[in-house]
Design an enzyme around this catalytic site. Structure first.
Site, PDB file in Angstrom:
ATOM      1  N   ASP A   9       0.874  -1.156   0.000  1.00 49.80           N
ATOM      2  CA  ASP A   9       0.000   0.000   0.000  1.00 49.80           C
ATOM      3  C   ASP A   9       0.927   1.227   0.000  1.00 49.80           C
ATOM      4  O   ASP A   9       2.101   1.125   0.378  1.00 49.80           O
ATOM      5  CB  ASP A   9      -0.889  -0.028   1.244  1.00 49.80           C
ATOM      6  CG  ASP A   9      -1.695   1.236   1.387  1.00 49.80           C
ATOM      7  OD1 ASP A   9      -2.393   1.614   0.423  1.00 49.80           O
ATOM      8  OD2 ASP A   9      -1.600   1.896   2.455  1.00 49.80           O
ATOM      9  N   ASP A  11      -0.138   5.086   0.818  1.00 53.73           N
ATOM     10  CA  ASP A  11      -0.390   6.080   1.881  1.00 53.73           C
ATOM     11  C   ASP A  11      -0.318   5.416   3.261  1.00 53.73           C
ATOM     12  O   ASP A  11      -1.153   4.573   3.587  1.00 53.73           O
ATOM     13  CB  ASP A  11      -1.784   6.703   1.719  1.00 53.73           C
ATOM     14  CG  ASP A  11      -1.956   7.410   0.381  1.00 53.73           C
ATOM     15  OD1 ASP A  11      -1.018   8.088  -0.054  1.00 53.73           O
ATOM     16  OD2 ASP A  11      -3.050   7.287  -0.223  1.00 53.73           O
ATOM     17  N   GLY A  46      -7.530   3.516   3.071  1.00 50.77           N
ATOM     18  CA  GLY A  46      -7.749   2.560   1.975  1.00 50.77           C
ATOM     19  C   GLY A  46      -9.047   2.752   1.213  1.00 50.77           C
ATOM     20  O   GLY A  46      -9.269   2.129   0.175  1.00 50.77           O
ATOM     21  N   ILE A  47      -9.924   3.607   1.740  1.00 50.96           N
ATOM     22  CA  ILE A  47     -11.253   3.810   1.142  1.00 50.96           C
ATOM     23  C   ILE A  47     -11.183   4.955   0.113  1.00 50.96           C
ATOM     24  O   ILE A  47     -10.549   5.976   0.362  1.00 50.96           O
ATOM     25  CB  ILE A  47     -12.286   4.180   2.246  1.00 50.96           C
ATOM     26  CG1 ILE A  47     -12.234   3.173   3.410  1.00 50.96           C
ATOM     27  CG2 ILE A  47     -13.685   4.333   1.687  1.00 50.96           C
ATOM     28  CD1 ILE A  47     -12.808   1.818   3.146  1.00 50.96           C
ATOM     29  N   ARG A  49     -12.050   8.163  -2.465  1.00 51.84           N
ATOM     30  CA  ARG A  49     -12.340   9.558  -2.093  1.00 51.84           C
ATOM     31  C   ARG A  49     -13.815   9.818  -1.813  1.00 51.84           C
ATOM     32  O   ARG A  49     -14.182  10.343  -0.760  1.00 51.84           O
ATOM     33  CB  ARG A  49     -11.837  10.487  -3.202  1.00 51.84           C
ATOM     34  CG  ARG A  49     -11.647  11.920  -2.754  1.00 51.84           C
ATOM     35  CD  ARG A  49     -11.124  12.762  -3.916  1.00 51.84           C
ATOM     36  NE  ARG A  49      -9.922  12.183  -4.506  1.00 51.84           N
ATOM     37  CZ  ARG A  49      -9.485  12.429  -5.743  1.00 51.84           C
ATOM     38  NH1 ARG A  49     -10.150  13.260  -6.530  1.00 51.84           N
ATOM     39  NH2 ARG A  49      -8.389  11.855  -6.205  1.00 51.84           N
ATOM     40  N   SER A 116      -5.527   5.151  -4.309  1.00 56.06           N
ATOM     41  CA  SER A 116      -5.401   6.580  -4.635  1.00 56.06           C
ATOM     42  C   SER A 116      -5.214   6.877  -6.124  1.00 56.06           C
ATOM     43  O   SER A 116      -4.437   6.213  -6.810  1.00 56.06           O
ATOM     44  CB  SER A 116      -4.214   7.174  -3.875  1.00 56.06           C
ATOM     45  OG  SER A 116      -4.002   8.508  -4.267  1.00 56.06           O
ATOM     46  N   ASN A 118      -3.902   9.625  -6.855  1.00 56.35           N
ATOM     47  CA  ASN A 118      -2.701  10.472  -6.813  1.00 56.35           C
ATOM     48  C   ASN A 118      -1.412   9.663  -6.645  1.00 56.35           C
ATOM     49  O   ASN A 118      -0.341  10.239  -6.440  1.00 56.35           O
ATOM     50  CB  ASN A 118      -2.804  11.456  -5.641  1.00 56.35           C
ATOM     51  CG  ASN A 118      -3.896  12.493  -5.866  1.00 56.35           C
ATOM     52  OD1 ASN A 118      -3.844  13.257  -6.836  1.00 56.35           O
ATOM     53  ND2 ASN A 118      -4.904  12.518  -5.002  1.00 56.35           N
ATOM     54  N   ASP A 170      -1.540  -0.586   6.019  1.00 54.01           N
ATOM     55  CA  ASP A 170      -1.806   0.134   7.272  1.00 54.01           C
ATOM     56  C   ASP A 170      -3.313   0.258   7.518  1.00 54.01           C
ATOM     57  O   ASP A 170      -3.719   0.862   8.498  1.00 54.01           O
ATOM     58  CB  ASP A 170      -1.187   1.539   7.242  1.00 54.01           C
ATOM     59  CG  ASP A 170      -1.916   2.469   6.302  1.00 54.01           C
ATOM     60  OD1 ASP A 170      -2.288   2.034   5.191  1.00 54.01           O
ATOM     61  OD2 ASP A 170      -2.160   3.631   6.686  1.00 54.01           O
TER      62      ASP A 170
HETATM   63  C1  BG6 Z   1      -5.988   5.580  -0.036  1.00 53.99           C
HETATM   64  C2  BG6 Z   1      -6.057   6.352   1.251  1.00 53.99           C
HETATM   65  O1  BG6 Z   1      -4.667   5.181  -0.256  1.00 53.99           O
HETATM   66  O2  BG6 Z   1      -6.412   6.385  -1.137  1.00 53.99           O
HETATM   67  C3  BG6 Z   1      -7.451   6.922   1.452  1.00 53.99           C
HETATM   68  O3  BG6 Z   1      -5.738   5.491   2.337  1.00 53.99           O
HETATM   69  C4  BG6 Z   1      -7.842   7.755   0.230  1.00 53.99           C
HETATM   70  O4  BG6 Z   1      -7.451   7.709   2.624  1.00 53.99           O
HETATM   71  C5  BG6 Z   1      -7.743   6.906  -1.023  1.00 53.99           C
HETATM   72  O5  BG6 Z   1      -9.176   8.232   0.363  1.00 53.99           O
HETATM   73  C6  BG6 Z   1      -8.062   7.699  -2.290  1.00 53.99           C
HETATM   74  O6  BG6 Z   1      -7.051   8.668  -2.464  1.00 53.99           O
HETATM   75  P1  BG6 Z   1      -7.102   9.880  -3.497  1.00 53.99           P
HETATM   76  O7  BG6 Z   1      -5.691  10.412  -3.476  1.00 53.99           O
HETATM   77  O8  BG6 Z   1      -7.488   9.304  -4.835  1.00 53.99           O
HETATM   78  O9  BG6 Z   1      -8.112  10.845  -2.997  1.00 53.99           O
HETATM   79 MG    MG Z   2      -2.747   3.151   3.513  1.00 57.10          MG
END
Ligand code: BG6
Ligand code: MG
Length: 216
Positions: A9, A11, A46-47, A49, A116, A118, A170
């Site tokens: 993972d 983040d 992990g959830i 946006r 994510s 991002n 995590d």
């Molecule tokens: C996960 C994070 O890796 O990515 C979450 O743990 C987050 O908290 C999810 O909501 C989506 O991320 P992003 O960067 O696309 O908003």
């Molecule tokens: Mg994470």
């Protein structure tokens, strides 16, 4: 070697961007006037946006139109990305980099498995662009963790069957996703509070001993 690949993972495992997610959601929660703390933030790990926004709004979700929710999510992401833009390779902890280097040196494949959108920006900022054998992220999935999709896509990209992949997470949602994908898992950070993982880590380099011990 029992494991031919480790899927990390991003983040909260490779870097501390989990804290930036917290800061960005807190800003939106304060603006709306709803309670938000580290405990609620742990439920968002992990959830995706939009799903995170719904959890954060809770019972107050009905007050807002889809357009208003879209704007909250956009504002959160804009603020979050501004924090990401200040990241550099200095934000990559030596313990994390050494662990990744050593796993690679043992010819075990490494991948990112993150919800994510991002993820690629973060990898670029911390100097790990093109470092992993595969990156499966929020841009190539339709369902976020705890759905196993992101890890199954990583396993396909790596060309390694799920039973030979180990996931490092995590988030409890990530541990559930690994289990649903038929993969073993190692927990770090908040995820050690749940008894789902095969192994708990205090720091990422503890993984090296685990990989040696699980040699079969
Ligand atoms: C996960 C994070 O890796 O990515 C979450 O743990 C987050 O908290 C999810 O909501 C989506 O991320 P992003 O960067 O696309 O908003
Ligand atoms: Mg994470």
């Amino acid at each position: 070697m029992k494991y031919q690949a480790v899927i990390f993972d991003l983040d909260g495992v490779i870097c501390h961007t989990d804290y930036y997610h917290y800061l960005a959601w807190k800003k939106i929660a304060d603006k709306i006037g709803i309670a938000f703390d580290e405990t609620i933030n742990n439920c968002l790990r992990g959830i995706g946006r939009m799903e995170s926004l719904e959890i954060m709004l809770g019972a107050r979700s009905e007050e807002f139109s889809q357009e208003a929710k879209r704007k909250f999510a956009e504002e959160k992401n804009d603020f979050y990305r501004r924090l990401l833009k200040n990241m550099s390779p200095k934000d990559l902890q030596p313990d994390v980099k050494n662990t990744l280097d050593q796993i690679k040196a043992h010819r075990i494949k490494i991948a990112v498995g993150s919800s994510s959108k991002n993820a690629k920006l973060i990898l670029k900022q911390i100097g790990l662009e093109n470092f992993f054998h595969a990156v499966s992220d929020g841009k190539n999935i339709t369902r976020s963790k705890p759905d196993p999709e992101v890890f199954l896509k990583a396993s396909i990209l790596l060309g390694i069957e799920p039973q030979y992949c180990l996931v490092v997470e995590d988030a409890v949602s990530g541990l559930e996703a690994a289990s649903a994908a038929g993969m073993d898992s190692a927990a770090i950070g908040d995820a050690v509070n749940y008894s789902i993982a095969n192994f708990n880590l205090n720091k990422l380099s503890d993984l090296l001993q685990y990989l040696v011990d699980s040699k079969i």
